[in-house]
Scaffold this active site. Sequence first.
Site, short mmCIF file in Angstrom:
data_model
loop_
_atom_site.label_atom_id
_atom_site.label_comp_id
_atom_site.label_asym_id
_atom_site.label_seq_id
_atom_site.Cartn_x
_atom_site.Cartn_y
_atom_site.Cartn_z
N ASP A 1 54.65 126.74 53.92
CA ASP A 1 55.65 126.51 54.44
C ASP A 1 55.92 125.62 55.59
OD1 ASP A 1 58.28 125.55 53.88
OD2 ASP A 1 59.28 127.76 54.55
N HIS B 1 53.02 116.86 53.28
CA HIS B 1 52.55 117.28 51.62
C HIS B 1 50.78 116.62 51.71
CE1 HIS B 1 56.21 118.75 50.76
NE2 HIS B 1 56.28 117.78 50.12
N ASN C 1 60.93 124.36 43.06
CA ASN C 1 60.57 122.65 43.78
C ASN C 1 60.74 121.74 42.38
OD1 ASN C 1 57.66 124.62 45.08
ND2 ASN C 1 59.98 123.57 46.41
N GLU D 1 49.91 143.79 53.41
CA GLU D 1 50.67 143.04 54.67
C GLU D 1 51.58 141.70 55.20
OE1 GLU D 1 50.55 145.24 57.19
OE2 GLU D 1 50.24 146.85 55.83
C1 FPP Z 1 56.39 123.52 51.20
O1 FPP Z 1 56.69 123.08 52.55
C2 FPP Z 1 55.24 123.13 50.75
C3 FPP Z 1 55.54 122.96 49.00
C4 FPP Z 1 56.63 122.77 48.83
C5 FPP Z 1 53.88 122.31 48.94
C6 FPP Z 1 52.96 122.60 49.33
C7 FPP Z 1 51.33 122.02 48.73
C8 FPP Z 1 50.56 121.54 49.81
C9 FPP Z 1 49.95 121.52 50.39
C10 FPP Z 1 49.54 120.45 48.88
C11 FPP Z 1 48.82 121.05 47.65
C12 FPP Z 1 47.61 120.62 47.32
C13 FPP Z 1 46.91 121.57 46.69
C14 FPP Z 1 46.63 120.73 45.28
C15 FPP Z 1 46.69 122.30 46.28
P1 FPP Z 1 58.38 122.56 52.69
O2 FPP Z 1 58.20 120.65 52.44
O3 FPP Z 1 59.15 123.15 51.55
O4 FPP Z 1 58.15 121.90 54.04
P2 FPP Z 1 60.15 122.27 55.25
O5 FPP Z 1 60.38 123.64 55.14
O6 FPP Z 1 59.60 122.10 56.28
O7 FPP Z 1 60.53 121.09 54.08
#
Ligand code: FPP
Length: 249
Positions: A21, A38, A69, A208
């Site tokens: 996150d 991302h 999402n 945990e």
């Molecule tokens: C949450 O941060 C993150 C996500 C919903 C997406 C996570 C995906 C990646 C890191 C890409 C991964 C790719 C692979 C192939 C595994 P957020 O967008 O909710 O952040 P925020 O809370 O600051 O808005």
Amino acid sequence: MDFLQKIDFSNIPQHIAVIMDGNGRWAQQQGHERLYGHNYGVESVREVLKGAKELKVKYLTLYAFSTENWSRPKEEVDGLMDLMVRTIANEVDELNEKGIRLMTIGDTEGLPEGCRNELKNAIAKTAHNTETSLILALNYSARWEILNATKIIAEKVKNGEIDESSIDDSLFNKSLTTNGIPDPELLIRTSGEHRVSNFLLWQIAYSEFYFTDVLWPDFKKEDLFKAVLNYQSRERRFGLISDQISKDV
Ligand code: FPP
């Protein structure tokens, strides 16, 4: 600090689950669009996977895309799917070199066709690897998974395949998309949020929890080692009392 030096290799969680996150906030702090975060988040995925392999963690589950999402702005959803497809396609050879098996949990049938095909290809190409399994939770929500398991079991009872009295923990486990994967001993969430957000609700009964303020794109190997060290300082009682644990009862 060198956290790795302090880790007790006889007490490594065999399964670590991560709620990645903070990508959006990280990007905004740098004056960029959310997708920039991302993209950088993928670098943290690589780092954490490397760290997990160094620790000989058997399963690493990453919450990459939840069923909720889909409600994000279309541009972000499309960007995330595109990033996922590109990353998976680019990384297959390296996953094989490192002995890493790719798996997924969640309702992957609901993903766009391109993404499904890329996943299918990468899963098949890495199926023989035995070092660490990288499990991507995609189009995943725990409530969906629990309801889905319930429907599978109800159908079997209806068909006379099983008797209602044989419904137990083990049968339920087998009906989840995590079938065959042990429950995570450690659940990590980055970015300072203290929520579970519909992730692995059945499987984290005795996990945990480790929360850190670090935003996902800043989460590196050392942060994983720090989380594991913290895990090793906990006493896992599973409903017993401390005396029973120390006497190995
Ligand atoms: C949450 O941060 C993150 C996500 C919903 C997406 C996570 C995906 C990646 C890191 C890409 C991964 C790719 C692979 C192939 C595994 P957020 O967008 O909710 O952040 P925020 O809370 O600051 O808005």
